[in-house]
Design a protein around this motif. Sequence first.
Motif, PDB file in Angstrom:
ATOM      1  N   LEU A  57       0.978  -1.060  -0.006  1.00  0.00           N
ATOM      2  CA  LEU A  57      -0.003   0.061   0.167  1.00  0.00           C
ATOM      3  C   LEU A  57       0.976   1.321   0.127  1.00  0.00           C
ATOM      4  CD1 LEU A  57      -2.751  -1.161   2.540  1.00  0.00           C
ATOM      5  CD2 LEU A  57      -2.867  -0.551   0.047  1.00  0.00           C
ATOM      6  N   ASP A  58       2.136   1.268   0.757  1.00  0.00           N
ATOM      7  CA  ASP A  58       2.682   2.550   0.579  1.00  0.00           C
ATOM      8  C   ASP A  58       3.490   2.575  -0.517  1.00  0.00           C
ATOM      9  OD1 ASP A  58       2.394   2.884   3.550  1.00  0.00           O
ATOM     10  OD2 ASP A  58       4.549   2.032   4.267  1.00  0.00           O
ATOM     11  N   ASP A  59       3.943   1.567  -1.148  1.00  0.00           N
ATOM     12  CA  ASP A  59       4.481   1.579  -2.821  1.00  0.00           C
ATOM     13  C   ASP A  59       3.478   2.250  -3.419  1.00  0.00           C
ATOM     14  OD1 ASP A  59       6.891   0.696  -1.787  1.00  0.00           O
ATOM     15  OD2 ASP A  59       6.539  -1.154  -2.384  1.00  0.00           O
ATOM     16  N   ALA A  60       2.067   1.695  -3.559  1.00  0.00           N
ATOM     17  CA  ALA A  60       1.281   2.162  -4.360  1.00  0.00           C
ATOM     18  C   ALA A  60       0.852   3.626  -4.338  1.00  0.00           C
ATOM     19  CB  ALA A  60      -0.025   1.403  -4.109  1.00  0.00           C
ATOM     20  N   TRP A  61       0.720   4.181  -2.851  1.00  0.00           N
ATOM     21  CA  TRP A  61       0.467   5.563  -2.703  1.00  0.00           C
ATOM     22  C   TRP A  61       1.657   6.410  -3.140  1.00  0.00           C
ATOM     23  CZ3 TRP A  61      -3.347   8.410  -2.362  1.00  0.00           C
ATOM     24  CH2 TRP A  61      -3.232   9.746  -1.940  1.00  0.00           C
ATOM     25  N   ASP A  62       2.830   5.949  -2.907  1.00  0.00           N
ATOM     26  CA  ASP A  62       4.135   6.749  -3.507  1.00  0.00           C
ATOM     27  C   ASP A  62       3.940   6.910  -4.867  1.00  0.00           C
ATOM     28  OD1 ASP A  62       4.818   6.912  -0.951  1.00  0.00           O
ATOM     29  OD2 ASP A  62       6.383   5.646  -0.774  1.00  0.00           O
ATOM     30  N   ALA A  63       3.826   5.883  -5.696  1.00  0.00           N
ATOM     31  CA  ALA A  63       3.577   5.985  -7.055  1.00  0.00           C
ATOM     32  C   ALA A  63       2.328   6.928  -7.455  1.00  0.00           C
ATOM     33  CB  ALA A  63       3.228   4.626  -7.707  1.00  0.00           C
ATOM     34  N   ILE A  64       1.114   6.794  -6.833  1.00  0.00           N
ATOM     35  CA  ILE A  64       0.017   7.842  -7.106  1.00  0.00           C
ATOM     36  C   ILE A  64       0.227   9.261  -6.606  1.00  0.00           C
ATOM     37  CG2 ILE A  64      -2.256   8.266  -6.240  1.00  0.00           C
ATOM     38  CD1 ILE A  64      -2.544   5.176  -5.965  1.00  0.00           C
ATOM     39  N   ARG A  65       1.058   9.400  -5.581  1.00  0.00           N
ATOM     40  CA  ARG A  65       1.315  10.532  -5.219  1.00  0.00           C
ATOM     41  C   ARG A  65       2.406  11.317  -6.174  1.00  0.00           C
ATOM     42  NH1 ARG A  65       3.188  10.704   0.704  1.00  0.00           N
ATOM     43  NH2 ARG A  65       5.161  10.061  -0.279  1.00  0.00           N
ATOM     44  N   ALA A  66       3.231  10.544  -6.779  1.00  0.00           N
ATOM     45  CA  ALA A  66       4.238  11.219  -7.786  1.00  0.00           C
ATOM     46  C   ALA A  66       3.777  11.330  -8.985  1.00  0.00           C
ATOM     47  CB  ALA A  66       5.373  10.062  -7.729  1.00  0.00           C
ATOM     48  N   HIS A  67       2.499  10.516  -9.595  1.00  0.00           N
ATOM     49  CA  HIS A  67       2.290  10.778 -10.736  1.00  0.00           C
ATOM     50  C   HIS A  67       0.832  11.020 -11.233  1.00  0.00           C
ATOM     51  CE1 HIS A  67       6.132   8.939 -12.295  1.00  0.00           C
ATOM     52  NE2 HIS A  67       5.739   8.161 -11.439  1.00  0.00           N
ATOM     53  N   ALA A  68       0.062  10.788 -10.036  1.00  0.00           N
ATOM     54  CA  ALA A  68      -1.639  11.150 -10.393  1.00  0.00           C
ATOM     55  C   ALA A  68      -2.294  11.899  -9.327  1.00  0.00           C
ATOM     56  CB  ALA A  68      -2.179   9.809 -10.735  1.00  0.00           C
ATOM     57  N   LEU A  69      -1.609  12.527  -8.554  1.00  0.00           N
ATOM     58  CA  LEU A  69      -2.334  13.208  -7.466  1.00  0.00           C
ATOM     59  C   LEU A  69      -3.171  14.614  -7.708  1.00  0.00           C
ATOM     60  CD1 LEU A  69      -2.696  12.841  -4.345  1.00  0.00           C
ATOM     61  CD2 LEU A  69      -0.838  14.265  -4.088  1.00  0.00           C
ATOM     62  N   PRO A  70      -4.576  14.604  -7.554  1.00  0.00           N
ATOM     63  CA  PRO A  70      -5.251  15.766  -8.271  1.00  0.00           C
ATOM     64  C   PRO A  70      -4.888  16.951  -7.194  1.00  0.00           C
ATOM     65  CG  PRO A  70      -6.872  14.358  -7.154  1.00  0.00           C
ATOM     66  CD  PRO A  70      -5.353  13.657  -7.091  1.00  0.00           C
ATOM     67  N   PRO A  71      -4.946  18.301  -7.318  1.00  0.00           N
ATOM     68  CA  PRO A  71      -6.002  18.511  -8.675  1.00  0.00           C
ATOM     69  C   PRO A  71      -4.691  18.854 -10.018  1.00  0.00           C
ATOM     70  CG  PRO A  71      -5.250  20.583  -7.297  1.00  0.00           C
ATOM     71  CD  PRO A  71      -4.850  19.281  -6.551  1.00  0.00           C
ATOM     72  N   ARG A  72      -3.464  18.730  -9.594  1.00  0.00           N
ATOM     73  CA  ARG A  72      -2.646  18.829 -10.806  1.00  0.00           C
ATOM     74  C   ARG A  72      -2.954  17.499 -11.877  1.00  0.00           C
ATOM     75  NH1 ARG A  72       2.168  15.658 -11.807  1.00  0.00           N
ATOM     76  NH2 ARG A  72       2.051  14.773  -9.552  1.00  0.00           N
ATOM     77  N   ALA A  73      -3.157  16.632 -11.496  1.00  0.00           N
ATOM     78  CA  ALA A  73      -3.401  15.593 -12.591  1.00  0.00           C
ATOM     79  C   ALA A  73      -4.919  15.397 -12.675  1.00  0.00           C
ATOM     80  CB  ALA A  73      -3.073  14.156 -11.787  1.00  0.00           C
ATOM     81  N   THR A  74      -5.463  15.189 -13.851  1.00  0.00           N
ATOM     82  CA  THR A  74      -6.872  15.115 -14.190  1.00  0.00           C
ATOM     83  C   THR A  74      -7.210  14.160 -15.360  1.00  0.00           C
ATOM     84  OG1 THR A  74      -6.892  16.904 -15.635  1.00  0.00           O
ATOM     85  CG2 THR A  74      -7.552  17.503 -13.478  1.00  0.00           C
ATOM     86  N   ASP A  75      -8.183  13.422 -15.547  1.00  0.00           N
ATOM     87  CA  ASP A  75      -8.397  12.566 -16.631  1.00  0.00           C
ATOM     88  C   ASP A  75      -7.481  11.575 -16.761  1.00  0.00           C
ATOM     89  OD1 ASP A  75     -10.691  14.064 -17.116  1.00  0.00           O
ATOM     90  OD2 ASP A  75      -9.601  15.429 -18.421  1.00  0.00           O
ATOM     91  N   ARG A  76      -7.005  10.795 -15.817  1.00  0.00           N
ATOM     92  CA  ARG A  76      -6.229   9.727 -15.733  1.00  0.00           C
ATOM     93  C   ARG A  76      -6.776   8.348 -15.458  1.00  0.00           C
ATOM     94  NH1 ARG A  76      -0.295  12.026 -14.243  1.00  0.00           N
ATOM     95  NH2 ARG A  76      -0.661  14.053 -15.415  1.00  0.00           N
ATOM     96  N   LEU A  77      -5.994   7.432 -15.802  1.00  0.00           N
ATOM     97  CA  LEU A  77      -6.540   5.947 -15.329  1.00  0.00           C
ATOM     98  C   LEU A  77      -5.189   5.491 -14.268  1.00  0.00           C
ATOM     99  CD1 LEU A  77      -7.883   3.049 -15.492  1.00  0.00           C
ATOM    100  CD2 LEU A  77      -6.294   2.687 -17.392  1.00  0.00           C
ATOM    101  N   ILE A  78      -5.651   5.023 -13.280  1.00  0.00           N
ATOM    102  CA  ILE A  78      -4.532   4.442 -12.228  1.00  0.00           C
ATOM    103  C   ILE A  78      -4.971   2.946 -12.228  1.00  0.00           C
ATOM    104  CG2 ILE A  78      -3.735   4.247  -9.844  1.00  0.00           C
ATOM    105  CD1 ILE A  78      -4.552   7.345  -9.503  1.00  0.00           C
ATOM    106  N   VAL A  79      -4.001   2.130 -12.493  1.00  0.00           N
ATOM    107  CA  VAL A  79      -4.093   0.725 -12.487  1.00  0.00           C
ATOM    108  C   VAL A  79      -3.287   0.152 -11.338  1.00  0.00           C
ATOM    109  CG1 VAL A  79      -4.117  -1.515 -13.587  1.00  0.00           C
ATOM    110  CG2 VAL A  79      -4.724   0.470 -14.957  1.00  0.00           C
TER     111      VAL A  79
END
Length: 151
Positions: A57-79
């Motif tokens: 979970l920590d690794d997944a959250w770190d990846a999300i935080r680095a690449h797909a954290l709103p509001p900077r990121a929009t209209d994305r898919l996270i798998v």
Amino acid sequence: MDSPPYPAAVLRAGALERVQFEANDGAIADRLQALGATRGDGTLIHRATTTHPQQALDDAWDAIRAHALPPRATDRLIVLIAPPPGDPHAAAARAGLETLARALSIEWARHGIRPVAVLPGAGTTDGELAELVAFLASPAGAYYSGCAFTF
């Protein structure tokens, strides 16, 4: 002629021409690139590299935080790809990643971010996994958010 390492192709070459992605899995990255996707800031594919639930979970959250954290990121898919089943730790990691995808899909729907979880079975091949992720990254997969795919 050798058959490809993935099942019968669902998508045609060029189907992902406008898709950019970041992935920590080589087989999935290769399949997306074969369909026309390019590396870049867009779809995030994160495959768990451990069965330890907290670390997964920590690794997944770190990846999300680095690449797909709103509001900077929009209209994305996270798998979020969970580890295969096999022990209680893997089961907890799988449940945690599924819950993370479901919770984020509700919270981030207003940003157009579509998290999904993939829970591969013990016999799931890398090719099958890559084909599912490619489908989800395609326009045909745009319907799915907050889902858990088990196979």
